[in-house]
Design a protein around this motif. Structure first.
Motif, PDB file in Angstrom:
ATOM      1  N   ASN A  91       0.672  -1.208   0.004  1.00  0.00           N
ATOM      2  CA  ASN A  91       0.036  -0.032  -0.044  1.00  0.00           C
ATOM      3  C   ASN A  91       0.842   1.315  -0.205  1.00  0.00           C
ATOM      4  N   ALA A  92       0.407   2.052  -0.627  1.00  0.00           N
ATOM      5  CA  ALA A  92       1.397   3.502  -0.806  1.00  0.00           C
ATOM      6  C   ALA A  92       1.244   4.226   0.574  1.00  0.00           C
ATOM      7  N   CYS A  93       0.510   3.873   1.440  1.00  0.00           N
ATOM      8  CA  CYS A  93       0.530   4.472   2.617  1.00  0.00           C
ATOM      9  C   CYS A  93       1.920   4.136   3.432  1.00  0.00           C
ATOM     10  N   SER A  94       2.266   3.050   3.099  1.00  0.00           N
ATOM     11  CA  SER A  94       3.570   2.701   4.026  1.00  0.00           C
ATOM     12  C   SER A  94       4.608   2.106   3.200  1.00  0.00           C
ATOM     13  N   TYR A  95       4.385   2.007   1.826  1.00  0.00           N
ATOM     14  CA  TYR A  95       5.404   1.514   0.836  1.00  0.00           C
ATOM     15  C   TYR A  95       5.567   2.386  -0.245  1.00  0.00           C
ATOM     16  N   ASP A  96       6.831   2.672  -0.541  1.00  0.00           N
ATOM     17  CA  ASP A  96       7.306   3.550  -1.541  1.00  0.00           C
ATOM     18  C   ASP A  96       8.290   2.531  -2.375  1.00  0.00           C
ATOM     19  N   LYS A  97       7.642   2.085  -3.514  1.00  0.00           N
ATOM     20  CA  LYS A  97       8.560   1.244  -4.637  1.00  0.00           C
ATOM     21  C   LYS A  97       9.699   1.931  -5.385  1.00  0.00           C
ATOM     22  N   LEU A  98       9.615   3.123  -5.246  1.00  0.00           N
ATOM     23  CA  LEU A  98      10.722   4.133  -5.854  1.00  0.00           C
ATOM     24  C   LEU A  98      11.954   4.067  -5.218  1.00  0.00           C
ATOM     25  N   ILE A  99      12.123   3.776  -3.897  1.00  0.00           N
ATOM     26  CA  ILE A  99      13.272   3.828  -3.139  1.00  0.00           C
ATOM     27  C   ILE A  99      13.677   2.472  -2.562  1.00  0.00           C
ATOM     28  N   LYS A 100      14.826   2.423  -2.230  1.00  0.00           N
ATOM     29  CA  LYS A 100      15.170   0.968  -1.864  1.00  0.00           C
ATOM     30  C   LYS A 100      14.797   0.739  -0.364  1.00  0.00           C
ATOM     31  N   PRO A 101      14.812  -0.518   0.011  1.00  0.00           N
ATOM     32  CA  PRO A 101      14.423  -0.654   1.260  1.00  0.00           C
ATOM     33  C   PRO A 101      15.328   0.115   2.465  1.00  0.00           C
ATOM     34  N   PRO A 102      15.081   0.707   3.362  1.00  0.00           N
ATOM     35  CA  PRO A 102      15.754   1.270   4.465  1.00  0.00           C
ATOM     36  C   PRO A 102      16.819   0.400   5.191  1.00  0.00           C
ATOM     37  N   PRO A 106      24.839   0.050   3.353  1.00  0.00           N
ATOM     38  CA  PRO A 106      24.445  -0.439   2.112  1.00  0.00           C
ATOM     39  C   PRO A 106      23.691  -1.552   2.116  1.00  0.00           C
ATOM     40  N   LEU A 107      22.513  -1.738   1.054  1.00  0.00           N
ATOM     41  CA  LEU A 107      21.887  -2.719   1.186  1.00  0.00           C
ATOM     42  C   LEU A 107      22.806  -3.926   0.380  1.00  0.00           C
ATOM     43  N   PRO A 108      22.834  -5.002   0.994  1.00  0.00           N
ATOM     44  CA  PRO A 108      23.472  -6.205   0.154  1.00  0.00           C
ATOM     45  C   PRO A 108      22.729  -6.729  -0.682  1.00  0.00           C
ATOM     46  N   VAL A 109      22.996  -7.051  -1.946  1.00  0.00           N
ATOM     47  CA  VAL A 109      22.266  -7.751  -2.889  1.00  0.00           C
ATOM     48  C   VAL A 109      22.873  -8.854  -3.425  1.00  0.00           C
ATOM     49  N   TYR A 110      22.574 -10.275  -3.185  1.00  0.00           N
ATOM     50  CA  TYR A 110      23.225 -11.403  -3.625  1.00  0.00           C
ATOM     51  C   TYR A 110      22.811 -12.001  -4.933  1.00  0.00           C
ATOM     52  N   MET A 111      23.707 -12.338  -5.809  1.00  0.00           N
ATOM     53  CA  MET A 111      23.266 -12.708  -6.969  1.00  0.00           C
ATOM     54  C   MET A 111      23.983 -13.951  -7.454  1.00  0.00           C
ATOM     55  N   GLN A 112      22.920 -14.769  -8.352  1.00  0.00           N
ATOM     56  CA  GLN A 112      23.270 -16.181  -8.882  1.00  0.00           C
ATOM     57  C   GLN A 112      23.001 -16.306 -10.078  1.00  0.00           C
ATOM     58  N   GLN A 133      19.531 -14.604 -10.953  1.00  0.00           N
ATOM     59  CA  GLN A 133      18.277 -14.314  -9.596  1.00  0.00           C
ATOM     60  C   GLN A 133      19.130 -13.535  -8.451  1.00  0.00           C
ATOM     61  N   TYR A 134      18.137 -12.662  -8.060  1.00  0.00           N
ATOM     62  CA  TYR A 134      18.783 -11.796  -7.050  1.00  0.00           C
ATOM     63  C   TYR A 134      18.161 -12.118  -5.833  1.00  0.00           C
ATOM     64  N   LEU A 135      18.917 -11.975  -4.506  1.00  0.00           N
ATOM     65  CA  LEU A 135      18.465 -11.910  -3.203  1.00  0.00           C
ATOM     66  C   LEU A 135      18.613 -10.947  -2.249  1.00  0.00           C
ATOM     67  N   TYR A 136      17.525 -10.315  -1.595  1.00  0.00           N
ATOM     68  CA  TYR A 136      17.793  -9.132  -0.927  1.00  0.00           C
ATOM     69  C   TYR A 136      16.945  -9.245   0.132  1.00  0.00           C
ATOM     70  N   ARG A 137      16.853  -8.271   1.188  1.00  0.00           N
ATOM     71  CA  ARG A 137      15.894  -8.366   2.309  1.00  0.00           C
ATOM     72  C   ARG A 137      15.156  -6.968   2.158  1.00  0.00           C
ATOM     73  N   ASP A 138      13.818  -6.879   2.214  1.00  0.00           N
ATOM     74  CA  ASP A 138      13.073  -5.847   2.422  1.00  0.00           C
ATOM     75  C   ASP A 138      12.089  -5.840   3.448  1.00  0.00           C
ATOM     76  N   PRO A 192       7.851 -14.801   4.536  1.00  0.00           N
ATOM     77  CA  PRO A 192       7.411 -13.949   5.803  1.00  0.00           C
ATOM     78  C   PRO A 192       8.319 -13.253   6.448  1.00  0.00           C
ATOM     79  N   LYS A 193       9.453 -13.321   6.186  1.00  0.00           N
ATOM     80  CA  LYS A 193      10.763 -12.591   6.684  1.00  0.00           C
ATOM     81  C   LYS A 193      11.023 -11.215   6.141  1.00  0.00           C
ATOM     82  N   GLY A 194      10.312 -11.261   4.769  1.00  0.00           N
ATOM     83  CA  GLY A 194      10.635 -10.184   3.920  1.00  0.00           C
ATOM     84  C   GLY A 194      11.841 -10.380   2.955  1.00  0.00           C
ATOM     85  N   ASP A 195      12.508 -11.448   2.824  1.00  0.00           N
ATOM     86  CA  ASP A 195      13.380 -11.800   1.835  1.00  0.00           C
ATOM     87  C   ASP A 195      12.714 -12.076   0.454  1.00  0.00           C
ATOM     88  N   VAL A 196      13.114 -11.213  -0.489  1.00  0.00           N
ATOM     89  CA  VAL A 196      12.902 -11.132  -1.911  1.00  0.00           C
ATOM     90  C   VAL A 196      13.948 -11.983  -2.804  1.00  0.00           C
TER      91      VAL A 196
END
Length: 519
Positions: A91-102, A106-112, A133-138, A192-196
């Motif tokens: 929901n745009a009330c609490s989620y802004d998809k234009l910015i990276k997860p706070p 630096p946000l670690p992004v794992y690639m395979q 494939q990318y793995l990160y947490r939001d 459920p933990k927010g891992d994307v």
């Protein structure tokens, strides 16, 4: 109450009161609150016996007008569909998809990557099919504290468009596209933990700058380079997967190359500009692989035919030296055929400034064909001579020397004959009548005239060294060179007919040309 909308717009919020726990809070659309009512019988056309077939009704109540924050929902969301749940989380009330997860750093992004196919587009480009494939947490998508028994959320392009995903580019690409038949092959999984986990199948045509000095016996090092497009290293860092960063298909087969080895690297690269958005250092992942060229195609289609053409040009050595028509035709046809063969191989190669190994082979074979034609011209000229070739010795060196410089050999022969005739002149005693005349002096002079015994031999009187000798009748004498007759007999000259010289050169060429080609 009124009927709820099909796309509710709630989101998770911080607990703002001490009476409501995070596990009991739900997100609703602005100005509305969703309540899950118990199943009740409707007053029109619904009996208690049909209560099992009645679906729950989601009702809403209007929120106070003065409350501008997202209202809080009551804790029962097990009946929501996946689409409704993802709409609540994003929901745009609490989620802004234009910015990276706070994050604090630096946000670690794992690639395979899973490499399934590589092919050569041309000599400087390759085309690869792979699964990335990318793995990160939001943490904004975390829902385990509300739905502990709910599994992961799975979706394709629609879910991907609702959330933030890292923008990663292939730095040395020429063309890339996401593959798919009905749609783009994109897959998103949210735990459920927010891992994307964000995956997609892609086809990439990338540049590989090759060094072709040893072509076609070369091996090349090629790179696939991934860079973060928007965020520098202060905001986002790329890492290879720790367990298995690159998976290569077991049936991977390249038509022209063999995959010799693979490596992965992580590094930082400076930005291209010093002003604007692209400043600082950017994280980069490098997949390096070594390719060895298969030479079987070039041996069968280039080297063996060129060797046969060169050997065909040597057939002229078995033809007679005066057979001009067949020998010229054979030489020119093999040269033209070889040039055509080389042009077909090099038409797909880049125009580089340095000399390749294939070009050295081409020049060597062309020189052999040209030399066979030059050899025919040489023996044909010798064949048409009418005078014999004078040779000091019957050896290869003197035969070639006599064939190349026949006039010089004849001059040397005439000079030797004149010296030999001079040795045959008569010798006499010295003109000196004194007792100092000895046998040694008698053998050192030759007389041009002979005198009768009745005549008196005039004497030559000498004065001082500065005076002139003026005899009435003088006798001319010539000193004899100190060569004996044995040495003169040893220097015998031989002669060969022009046909014999031409045939001798052809016989030697049958051995010299193949030996040099093998070398």
């Amino acid at each position: 109450s009124k009927e709820a909308s099909t796309s509710p717009l709630p989101s998770f919020l911080e607990d703002k009161t001490s009476k409501i726990t995070p596990a009991e809070s739900l997100i609703a659309s602005e100005g509305e609150m969703i309540e899950t009512n118990s199943i009740s019988e409707e007053t029109t056309g619904t009996s208690s016996n049909d209560s099992d077939n009645v679906t729950p009704i989601i009702t809403t109540t209007e929120a106070p007008a003065e409350d501008n924050d997202c209202p809080i929902l009551k804790p029962s969301m097990n009946s929501l569909t996946q689409d409704q749940l993802t709409s609540i989380l994003t929901n745009a009330c609490s989620y802004d998809k234009l910015i990276k997860p706070p994050t604090t750093g630096p946000l670690p992004v794992y690639m395979q990557i899973d490499l399934s196919h590589i092919e050569s587009a041309d000599q400087l480009q390759f085309k690869a099919h792979m699964l990335v494939q990318y793995l990160y947490r939001d943490n904004r998508l975390k829902y385990e504290h509300i739905l502990p028994h709910r599994g992961s959320l799975l979706g394709e392009e629609l879910l991907r468009n609702k959330i933030w995903v890292p923008h990663i580019m292939v730095r040395n690409e020429k063309d890339t596209k996401i593959m798919g038949i009905d749609g783009k092959d994109v897959f998103v999984s949210i735990s459920p933990k927010g891992d994307v986990v964000y995956s997609y199948r892609m086809s990439a045509t990338f540049y590989c700058w090759m060094n072709l000095q040893k072509f076609p016996f070369d091996s090349q090092d090629c790179f696939l380079r991934w860079n973060s497009w928007t965020y520098n290293t202060t905001n986002l860092v790329l890492h290879w997967d720790e367990d298995d960063p690159v998976k290569i298909a077991t049936n991977l087969h390249l038509t022209e190359f063999v995959l010799s080895g693979t490596w992965t690297e992580e590094r930082e690269v400076p930005a291209s500009f010093t002003k604007g958005a692209f400043v600082g250092n950017f994280s980069e992942l490098v997949f390096k692989f070594n390719l060895s060229r298969e030479v079987g195609y070039y041996i069968m289609d280039y080297f063996l035919p060129s060797i046969l053409l060169v050997c065909t040009s040597w057939v002229t050595f078995w033809l007679q030296a005066d057979a001009s028509a067949p020998r010229v035709t054979l030489g020119t046809s093999t040269m033209l055929a070889f040039i055509t063969l080389n042009g077909g191989i090099n038409k797909n190669l880049p125009k580089v400034s340095y000399i390749k190994a294939s070009e050295i082979w081409f020049l060597a074979c062309a020189c052999f064909i040209f030399c066979s034609m030059a050899e025919f011209a040489f023996v044909n000229v010798i064949w048409r001579r009418k005078k014999r070739v004078e040779l000091k010795k019957q050896s290869g060196k003197h035969i070639l020397k006599g064939a190349l410089t026949p006039s010089l050999a004849r001059k040397q022969l005439r000079k030797a004959e004149s010296i030999n005739s001079l040795y045959k002149t008569r010798s006499c005693t010295s003109l000196d009548g004194s007792e100092n005349g000895s046998k040694e002096s008698q053998n050192n002079y030759l007389t041009v005239h002979s005198f009768p015994t009745s005549l008196k031999v005039p004497t030559i009187t000498t004065q001082s060294d500065d005076d002139l000798i003026e005899p009435e009748d003088t006798v001319t004498t010539i000193p004899i060179p100190e060569h004996n007759n044995n040495s003169l007999q040893a220097q015998k000259w031989h002669t060969m007919t022009p046909h014999e010289v031409a045939n001798w050169i052809d016989k030697k060429s049958r051995i010299v040309f193949p030996a040099n080609l093998l070398f």
